[in-house]
Design a protein around this motif. Structure first.
Motif, mmCIF file in Angstrom:
data_model
loop_
_atom_site.group_PDB
_atom_site.id
_atom_site.type_symbol
_atom_site.label_atom_id
_atom_site.label_comp_id
_atom_site.label_asym_id
_atom_site.label_seq_id
_atom_site.Cartn_x
_atom_site.Cartn_y
_atom_site.Cartn_z
ATOM 1 N N ARG A 132 0.838 -1.130 -0.115
ATOM 2 C CA ARG A 132 0.022 0.034 0.060
ATOM 3 C C ARG A 132 0.948 1.303 0.058
ATOM 4 O O ARG A 132 2.058 1.285 0.719
ATOM 5 N N VAL A 133 0.363 2.585 -0.671
ATOM 6 C CA VAL A 133 1.297 3.491 -0.776
ATOM 7 C C VAL A 133 1.080 4.198 0.595
ATOM 8 O O VAL A 133 -0.042 4.546 1.120
ATOM 9 N N THR A 134 2.341 4.582 1.251
ATOM 10 C CA THR A 134 2.211 5.396 2.398
ATOM 11 C C THR A 134 3.027 6.809 2.103
ATOM 12 O O THR A 134 4.131 6.706 1.405
ATOM 13 N N VAL A 142 -7.790 3.150 -2.063
ATOM 14 C CA VAL A 142 -6.562 2.661 -1.705
ATOM 15 C C VAL A 142 -5.668 2.619 -2.981
ATOM 16 O O VAL A 142 -6.141 2.797 -3.965
ATOM 17 N N GLN A 143 -4.220 2.812 -2.825
ATOM 18 C CA GLN A 143 -3.692 2.758 -3.919
ATOM 19 C C GLN A 143 -2.501 1.494 -3.706
ATOM 20 O O GLN A 143 -1.904 1.575 -2.534
ATOM 21 N N VAL A 144 -2.427 0.783 -4.504
ATOM 22 C CA VAL A 144 -1.752 -0.442 -4.436
ATOM 23 C C VAL A 144 -0.564 -0.161 -5.411
ATOM 24 O O VAL A 144 -0.675 0.025 -6.596
ATOM 25 N N PRO A 145 0.850 -0.220 -5.099
ATOM 26 C CA PRO A 145 1.926 0.146 -5.824
ATOM 27 C C PRO A 145 2.075 -1.075 -6.800
ATOM 28 O O PRO A 145 2.268 -2.156 -6.267
ATOM 29 N N GLN A 171 -5.364 2.270 -8.586
ATOM 30 C CA GLN A 171 -6.549 3.239 -7.786
ATOM 31 C C GLN A 171 -7.650 2.708 -7.678
ATOM 32 O O GLN A 171 -8.497 2.174 -8.606
ATOM 33 N N THR A 172 -8.015 2.394 -6.411
ATOM 34 C CA THR A 172 -9.519 2.191 -6.089
ATOM 35 C C THR A 172 -10.086 3.457 -5.554
ATOM 36 O O THR A 172 -9.806 4.127 -4.577
#
Length: 114
Positions: free
Chosen positions: A46-48, A67-70, A88-89
């Motif tokens: 997950r992007v932090t 949520v952003q999944v890299p 991107q969700t």
């Protein structure tokens, strides 16, 4: 342990991170990271980011569900900017828009008038 290459951080210890949708290449947002935020992004799925206003880490989507999944993380040629391609969700922008870049500015021709 993830190896992070040397980064050129700003005076606050941050590096800008441009976020792009992996499916259609839309530029979604710009965030800031320090080395710890980048480490978390590379290892946790997950992007932090580092919130400059709140002075704390925030993982995109924890409160909004967006949520952003890299998928890919790249460092530019000067080692001072990241490009993060994500799945991107929902909306990427805190305003609820898909992208933060929705305010067009008028561009004039680059030709000088005589």
């Amino acid at each position: 342990m993830t190896l992070i290459p040397p980064l050129k951080l700003d005076a606050d210890g941050l590096i800008p991170a441009i976020v792009q949708d992996v499916t259609d290449n839309a530029v979604l947002m710009l965030g800031y990271m320090d080395e710890e935020a980048l480490r978390r992004t590379l290892t946790e799925g997950r992007v932090t980011y580092w919130s400059r206003s709140r002075q704390e880490y925030w993982r995109k989507g924890d409160t909004s569900g967006n949520v952003q999944v890299p998928i890919e993380v790249s460092l530019d040629c000067d080692s001072d900017t990241l490009l993060i391609r994500v799945e991107q969700t929902g909306a990427a922008c805190h305003t609820g828009s898909r992208t933060c870049f929705f305010t067009p500015l008028q561009v004039q021709s680059g030709q000088e008038q005589e």
